[in-house]
Design a protein around this motif. Structure first.
Motif, PDB file in Angstrom:
ATOM      1  N   ASP A  98     -11.422  92.411  52.244  1.00 55.09           N
ATOM      2  CA  ASP A  98     -10.683  92.087  53.465  1.00 55.09           C
ATOM      3  C   ASP A  98      -9.282  91.548  53.204  1.00 55.09           C
ATOM      4  N   TYR A 103      -7.607  91.398  60.730  1.00 56.12           N
ATOM      5  CA  TYR A 103      -8.290  92.573  61.263  1.00 56.12           C
ATOM      6  C   TYR A 103      -9.304  93.136  60.279  1.00 56.12           C
ATOM      7  N   ASP A 107     -13.314  93.502  60.714  1.00 54.83           N
ATOM      8  CA  ASP A 107     -14.020  94.738  60.352  1.00 54.83           C
ATOM      9  C   ASP A 107     -15.280  94.419  59.545  1.00 54.83           C
ATOM     10  N   LYS A 192     -15.808 101.849  65.788  1.00 56.16           N
ATOM     11  CA  LYS A 192     -15.524 100.608  65.058  1.00 56.16           C
ATOM     12  C   LYS A 192     -16.034 100.695  63.617  1.00 56.16           C
ATOM     13  N   ALA A 196     -13.359 100.815  60.538  1.00 55.01           N
ATOM     14  CA  ALA A 196     -13.420  99.751  59.536  1.00 55.01           C
ATOM     15  C   ALA A 196     -13.364 100.329  58.126  1.00 55.01           C
ATOM     16  N   ARG A 199      -9.681 102.035  57.545  1.00 55.61           N
ATOM     17  CA  ARG A 199      -8.570 101.118  57.272  1.00 55.61           C
ATOM     18  C   ARG A 199      -8.517 100.705  55.806  1.00 55.61           C
TER      19      ARG A 199
END
Length: 341
Positions: A98, A103, A107, A192, A196, A199
């Motif tokens: 992360d 964000y 996720d 979503k 996740a 990204r």
């Protein structure tokens, strides 16, 4: 080209990610295609179970490369199997990063904690491993048959309906919306999930090498909370493309009738002025009531049926069927507006 060359491996991985992307988008479209007439759940199950597996294994290959400077060998990928739940656990344990960005932290929290995602991934995972042969297990008298994914899915659908409330489905003009409501909830959860993972490609958390593959998941990587649940994936499906559209292109006579015929009332409504959730892709629409029965909505110069009476009378698609409205967002406000004209 040598099958063991880095270029060949990169091309093969790129093709795998492209395949995963297409399978996922088609799977989302087939979920949105489910309605009273079409209840063929097998197709979206098949598309999504394969698409998610391919995406996660591609992710793992890039995560492994980022750590070790090379792709994993055949046995490593084989040992991962086809269990989508296990693949996701492996990603979170070994590769998901992360980078202390808000964000990405959100996720990770979603992937680890969301119970609806866990339930849906379990259903698809069981389908991919065993459930697609459930009927043959029953036919052949297998002592312990595999789970029935369709039954599990229907239980999940019932849970969604209970969460949303069922009062509006007592309105005959809105009863078809139930499938759109269910589809939107499911699509938002899956979007979503995919975004996740996507990204991680785009923002460098899988390493610089992974960024070279990010173009194929860019659209998903850009799906933030204000965008999820708004894409009409049906437009990628054969069923939607081949179905003839029943719409009416407005003429000069229609415009004159709207202006001078006392039996026709109309009102223009703009998204910027509308205080509730806007269901249409267009920025403005015109709601029209003909006599006291038939409700029409005009969008970009074309007429669509707003209620069942108009659908039967004028043989028009409603905005959802035509791909002009976001499935899962109600048009009941516009029916009320039309009836009040």
């Amino acid at each position: 080209m040598d099958n063991n060359s880095s270029s060949f491996k990169n091309i093969s991985l790129l093709e795998e990610i492209e395949t995963a992307n297409r399978l996922i988008r088609l799977g989302f479209g087939e979920i949105q295609n489910i309605d009273f007439v079409n209840n063929f759940y097998f197709l979206p199950f098949q598309l999504l179970s394969q698409g998610f597996e391919r995406l996660m294994k591609s992710y793992i290959c890039l995560g492994y490369y980022n750590k070790n400077g090379k792709y994993p060998d055949f046995q490593y990928i084989k040992d991962l199997g086809h269990d989508l739940e296990a693949l996701l656990r492996h990603i979170l344990l070994e590769f998901f990063n992360d980078h202390q960005r808000y964000y990405l932290i959100e996720d990770k929290r979603f992937l680890e904690k969301n119970e609806d995602l866990k339930e849906l991934i379990y259903i698809l995972s069981e389908f991919g491993k065993f459930g697609r042969y459930h009927n043959f297990d029953v036919i052949t008298g297998k002592v312990k048959p595999s789970v029935n994914p369709k039954e599990l899915w229907e239980v999940f659908e019932d849970k969604i309906i209970n969460q949303l409330g069922i009062s509006k489905y007592e309105n005959r003009d809105l009863e078809d919306e139930i499938f759109g409501d269910i589809a939107r909830v499911v699509i938002i959860i899956f979007e979503k999930f995919v975004s996740a993972l996507a990204r991680q490609f785009n923002f460098g958390t899988l390493g610089d090498h992974a960024r070279g593959f990010s173009a194929n998941v860019f659209d998903f990587a850009m799906l933030y909370p204000d965008k999820v649940g708004t894409t009409d994936y049906r437009k990628d499906t054969t069923r939607f493309k081949q179905q003839p559209r029943r719409v009416h292109k407005r003429t000069l006579m229609d415009l004159l009738n709207r202006r001078f015929n006392p039996n026709i009332k109309s009102k223009k409504i703009r998204k910027v002025d509308f205080e509730r959730q806007w269901p249409f892709y267009a920025e403005e629409v015109i709601v029209e009531k003909r006599r006291n029965y038939w409700l029409i909505v005009s969008i970009s110069g074309y007429d669509y049926a707003l209620n069942g009476a108009a659908k039967g009378k004028f043989k028009l698609d409603d905005p959802f069927e035509a791909g002009e409205a976001i499935r899962g967002i109600t048009i009941s406000d516009f029916i009320d507006i039309g009836l009040s004209l």
